[in-house]
Design an enzyme around this catalytic site. Structure first.
Site, PDB file in Angstrom:
ATOM      1  N   LYS A 272       0.857  -1.193   0.000  1.00  0.00           N
ATOM      2  CA  LYS A 272       0.000   0.000   0.000  1.00  0.00           C
ATOM      3  C   LYS A 272       0.890   1.239   0.000  1.00  0.00           C
ATOM      4  O   LYS A 272       1.762   1.388   0.849  1.00  0.00           O
ATOM      5  CB  LYS A 272      -0.887   0.010   1.245  1.00  0.00           C
ATOM      6  CG  LYS A 272      -2.021  -0.999   1.199  1.00  0.00           C
ATOM      7  CD  LYS A 272      -2.779  -1.005   2.512  1.00  0.00           C
ATOM      8  CE  LYS A 272      -3.310   0.361   2.848  1.00  0.00           C
ATOM      9  NZ  LYS A 272      -3.850   0.398   4.228  1.00  0.00           N
TER      10      LYS A 272
HETATM   11  O1  LIG Z   1      -6.339   1.828   3.035  1.00  0.00           O
HETATM   12  C1  LIG Z   1      -6.736   0.797   3.519  1.00  0.00           C
HETATM   13  C2  LIG Z   1      -6.770  -0.412   2.706  1.00  0.00           C
HETATM   14  O2  LIG Z   1      -6.121  -0.218   1.519  1.00  0.00           O
HETATM   15  C3  LIG Z   1      -7.223   0.709   4.908  1.00  0.00           C
HETATM   16  O3  LIG Z   1      -6.442  -0.131   5.712  1.00  0.00           O
HETATM   17  C4  LIG Z   1      -7.321   2.114   5.481  1.00  0.00           C
HETATM   18  O4  LIG Z   1      -6.054   2.561   5.867  1.00  0.00           O
HETATM   19  C5  LIG Z   1      -8.294   2.143   6.633  1.00  0.00           C
HETATM   20  O5  LIG Z   1      -9.532   1.618   6.241  1.00  0.00           O
HETATM   21  C6  LIG Z   1      -8.551   3.520   7.102  1.00  0.00           C
HETATM   22  O6  LIG Z   1      -7.414   4.236   7.366  1.00  0.00           O
HETATM   23  C7  LIG Z   1      -9.371   3.429   8.346  1.00  0.00           C
HETATM   24  O7  LIG Z   1      -9.970   4.615   8.448  1.00  0.00           O
HETATM   25  P1  LIG Z   1     -10.736   4.985   9.765  1.00  0.00           P
HETATM   26  O8  LIG Z   1     -11.529   3.773  10.197  1.00  0.00           O
HETATM   27  O9  LIG Z   1      -9.674   5.344  10.753  1.00  0.00           O
HETATM   28  O10 LIG Z   1     -11.585   6.101   9.318  1.00  0.00           O
END
Ligand SMILES: O=C(CO)[C@@H](O)[C@H](O)[C@H](O)[C@H](O)COP(=O)(O)O
Length: 225
Positions: free
Chosen positions: A86
């Protein structure tokens, strides 16, 4: 739409994999920090739980392209064939994406808040772009609409990249993206549990069992009556 678990809690992952048709696991540095463990220990354990076929997405943490490329190589090299590095959708990230993709590393573009970030990531060769649905909602925009717009931009431009929607806080957000047919959604364990949490469902299943036990005897089932 593929369904992934957005978590690094190995007990939660083991339980959800046991019950539901899950396509993989995503993590980010914040999620890994919550585990309190060494990052590659947790990621290796997640890989052994989900098996070699499932997708595992782990995020680079360097700030510049050269460091992101090193991080991405290690992630891809140590965690099995269906692993995605990522990479944040920022200028240094796009530079890193192009280099990693040219080396055969699969890339997920993350921290996507706008369709144009996703457009650039798709053109850079990313396999997925991850719009943050709930965070976009919290900024006063429509996260689901942004994800659908990204899906349409990929299709309209012949870009071989899929939406991997992230940051969900409720079932409705997941439902709307499944209806639209985006590539994938990665959902926190608590929100996955909520997808089928409904008193009406439990009451219906309980009534079927009670009625049957009334006929054949308490504790008896189709196999044992
Ligand atoms: O980007 C990905 C998957 O590619 C996730 O792991 C992503 O980082 C997370 O869903 C978010 O950062 C979570 O967001 P939040 O629940 O803190 O709003």
């Amino acid at each position: 739409m593929k369904l992934l678990i957005d978590d690094a809690d190995v007990n939660a992952i083991r339980r959800l994999i046991d019950y539901y048709p899950i396509d993989g696991v995503t993590t980010n540095p914040t999620i890994l920090a919550r585990s309190g463990r060494s990052p590659f220990d947790v990621l290796g354990e997640i890989r052994s739980i989900i098996g070699p076929e499932a997708e595992l997405h782990a995020q680079v943490t360097a700030r510049d392209a050269a460091g992101m490329i090193e991080d991405g190589r290690r992630i891809a090299g140590e965690l099995g064939p269906n692993t995605f590095a990522k990479v944040p959708s920022v200028p240094e990230g796009f530079k890193a994406m192009k280099a990693l993709v040219s080396e055969g590393v699969k890339v997920t573009a993350t921290a996507v808040y706008t369709p144009l970030q996703a457009y650039l990531a798709g053109k850079a060769g990313a396999s997925y772009a991850a719009p943050y649905i709930n965070r976009i909602d919290n900024m006063g925009y429509d996260g689901v609409a942004v994800a659908c717009a990204i899906h349409d931009i990929f299709r309209a431009n012949g870009i071989a990249c899929n939406v991997l929607a992230a940051s969900f806080k409720n079932s409705q957000q997941v439902l709307e993206l499944a209806q639209y047919g985006v590539g994938a959604a990665t959902v926190a364990s608590s929100v996955i549990d909520g997808l089928v949490k409904n008193p009406a469902i439990d009451a219906a299943v309980d009534a079927f069992i009670s009625d049957f036990e009334g006929l054949v005897g308490a504790g008896k089932t189709m196999a044992s009556c």
